[in-house]
Design an enzyme around this catalytic site. Structure first.
Site, PDB file in Angstrom:
ATOM      1  N   LYS A 114      23.074  41.071  22.872  1.00  0.00           N
ATOM      2  CA  LYS A 114      22.656  39.750  23.370  1.00  0.00           C
ATOM      3  C   LYS A 114      23.042  38.717  22.325  1.00  0.00           C
ATOM      4  O   LYS A 114      22.873  38.956  21.114  1.00  0.00           O
ATOM      5  CB  LYS A 114      21.143  39.787  23.588  1.00  0.00           C
ATOM      6  CG  LYS A 114      20.517  38.532  24.139  1.00  0.00           C
ATOM      7  CD  LYS A 114      19.005  38.752  24.339  1.00  0.00           C
ATOM      8  CE  LYS A 114      18.304  37.577  24.960  1.00  0.00           C
ATOM      9  NZ  LYS A 114      16.871  37.843  25.214  1.00  0.00           N
ATOM     10  N   SER A 170      15.356  36.929  29.830  1.00  0.00           N
ATOM     11  CA  SER A 170      16.489  36.219  29.285  1.00  0.00           C
ATOM     12  C   SER A 170      17.676  37.097  28.911  1.00  0.00           C
ATOM     13  O   SER A 170      18.770  36.588  28.703  1.00  0.00           O
ATOM     14  CB  SER A 170      16.052  35.451  28.041  1.00  0.00           C
ATOM     15  OG  SER A 170      15.636  36.350  27.018  1.00  0.00           O
ATOM     16  N   SER A 226      11.634  39.654  28.731  1.00  0.00           N
ATOM     17  CA  SER A 226      13.074  39.375  28.760  1.00  0.00           C
ATOM     18  C   SER A 226      13.976  40.604  28.638  1.00  0.00           C
ATOM     19  O   SER A 226      15.187  40.492  28.820  1.00  0.00           O
ATOM     20  CB  SER A 226      13.438  38.383  27.653  1.00  0.00           C
ATOM     21  OG  SER A 226      13.062  37.086  28.017  1.00  0.00           O
TER      22      SER A 226
END
Lengths: 66, 470
Positions: free
Chosen positions: B81, B156, B180
């Site tokens: 990420k 997210s 997330s």
């Protein structure tokens, strides 16, 4: 000035007190977000046992292996 | 053939690599080829590292051929990420604010994975600074859901989930402050674990909320998550929250769950008005657990709102503290959605923050009491399947979340795929355990996956001829 405009102006002033000047397009959407968060924070305003410490209590004790 | 390689699990690929039947070079080239063909549909990657990945793969191959096999991650292509710092490699948080930010140090976990021999394919899309929501006013478009590209992958850790589900990475790292990892894992039909708070270091990951942030892996299976956790669960003296504990027994995840006591949080599920297809899949999952010898009973947790008020007060206060300076000086460098989610934190009183932390103590104790009578608690991971991109309900105090409570308590919590709805979108189950019993959570996830057929189904991307033929 109608009520919504007044609310937006008050919000702009409130933000300014924190040094924030956001794009005008933000303000209408920000109002309900602030109201939501404040409702949650206000729900926390009640009595608790004196001894109830916050989870983040400061500690310098060396950590030990479990 | 090359696409088939991209649908191997780490468990399968690592055996082939170890026995020299599969070359990391061949495997990495297969992923890069698939990303080049299908990646543009999903926007899962913000940055591809093709040349670097191939160089790492060649080095891994040479090492293995010389008899220096490092372990299950050696030669396995992964993604991070884009809030994980990577030395010399742009790390943006999907934000114009950090569009040209190049860290000089790896995140602790990124370094662990590199030492284990993992091949970094690239950096994946995220909600801006892991909170901004699905946004269209950022330098890069939002990721899309590979099961239906008109739908949202969740967030997210959106790009990480989309990449793993679509066979564009064998594993990816996510972060989880209020769901997330588990939310996007649920909506993309993969496995994702938010480990026990303190078990995986957050050092070198751009923070959102210091006391709620967790880092963890996202993989096709729970067993793969366990392999990743074997590398990631290390004490880090430079992360103040890092726990100096013995690593959970991740090798035990293939064991039986006979006799395990599973609590079903029925009241919380009904309170959340969970969609009928999600509930039906969960009830079927509980039947599977009974068949496997687990003992299922109902448990009662604190009301969702109690968790929500604590979580939002803490996360917005800590998040605003992190971003206040830049919000004052360059608000235009953030997306609108980010600003609207973080700026309310300016108005939380210090007293309310402290009381949220005091209530957090009580919620931790309350769950610990519940978990004296059960070993695990299960809920859905997401209230509904994936919604259409950009049309999700706005974050609100009363919006139900099965994920958020366990950021508050720091408990290990895993999302696994529990089936598919009539539209072909994944459904999800969350499995929650006691602190530092991440291996028990993963064992239950792995047992469910092994007893069901849901791991045999992959997204059928439009241009993906091989997957469509499955």
């Amino acid at each position: 000035m109608d009520k919504p405009e007044q609310e937006l102006q008050q919000l702009a002033e409130r933000l300014a007190r924190h040094g924030l000047k956001l794009p005008e397009g933000d303000l209408a959407g920000l109002l309900p977000m602030i109201a939501e968060l404040e409702a949650g924070s206000q729900a926390l305003r009640r009595d608790r046992p004196y001894a109830l410490e916050p989870l983040s209590t400061f500690s310098l004790a060396p950590r030990r292996k479990a | 053939m090359t696409d088939e390689l991209c649908f191997l699990t780490i468990t399968e690929a690592s055996q082939l690599i170890k026995s020299r039947k599969l070359s990391p070079v061949e495997l990495t080239a297969a992923y890069l080829d698939r990303i080049a063909r299908l990646g543009p549909q999903l926007n899962a990657y913000l940055l591809l590292l093709g040349d670097e990945a191939m160089a790492s793969a060649r080095a891994a191959e040479a090492e293995i051929m010389q008899g220096h096999y490092r372990g299950p991650q050696h030669g396995v292509p992964i993604a991070l990420k884009d809030i994980y710092n990577t030395r010399g490699i742009r790390t943006t948080a999907h934000s114009a604010l950090l569009q040209h930010h190049v860290p000089d140090e790896d995140a602790f976990t990124a370094a662990l994975l590199a030492e284990a021999g993992a091949i970094l394919l690239g950096k994946t899309a995220t909600w801006e600074f892991a909170i901004g929501g699905t946004s269209f006013d950022l330098p890069w478009p939002p990721a899309r859901n590979p099961w239906n590209t008109a739908h949202d992958p969740g967030g997210s850790s959106s790009g990480s989930a989309a990449a793993v589900a679509a066979g564009l990475a064998m594993a990816a790292m996510g972060t989880d402050t209020g769901g997330s990892i588990r939310g996007p894992a649920a909506l993309c039909g993969i496995a994702g674990i938010k480990p026990t708070y303190g078990l995986v270091s957050r050092r070198g990951i751009l923070p959102l909320s210091f006391s709620l942030d967790h880092a963890g892996p996202m993989c096709w299976t729970a067993e793969d998550c366990a392999l990743m956790m074997g590398v990631l669960a290390r004490h880090d003296p430079l992360d103040p929250a890092s726990a100096d504990v013995q690593q959970p027994d991740f090798a035990s995840v293939t064991g039986s769950i006979r006799g395990l006591r599973i609590g079903y949080a029925r009241a919380m599920i009904e309170e959340a008005e969970t969609s009928a297809d999600v509930v039906a899949a969960l009830e079927q999952a509980l039947a599977t657990y009974r068949d496997l010898g687990a003992v299922v009973s109902e448990v009662e947790l604190a009301p969702s709102l109690a968790y929500a008020d604590v979580a939002s007060t803490i996360s917005r206060s800590e998040g605003y503290a992190i971003h206040e300076h830049a919000l004052i000086n360059a608000p235009e460098l953030y997306g609108k959605s980010f600003r609207q989610r973080i700026v309310p934190g300016a108005f939380v009183r210090a007293c309310d923050y402290v009381n949220a932390m005091r209530d957090r103590t009580m919620l931790v104790q309350q769950l610990a009491h519940v978990m004296t009578s059960v070993d695990l608690v299960v809920t859905p991971a997401s209230v509904t399947p994936a919604h259409v991109l950009g049309q999700g309900a706005p974050i609100s105090r009363t919006k139900p979340s099965f994920a958020r409570p366990f950021n508050v308590t720091g408990s290990p919590a895993l999302s696994v795929c529990s089936g598919f709805n009539e539209a072909g979108l994944p459904l999800s189950m969350q499995i929650v355990g006691r602190p530092f019993e991440d291996h028990v959570v993963l064992r239950a996830g792995r047992a469910f996956e092994a007893a069901t057929q849901f791991r045999k189904q992959r997204p059928k991307l439009t241009a993906d001829v091989s997957a469509a033929a499955e």
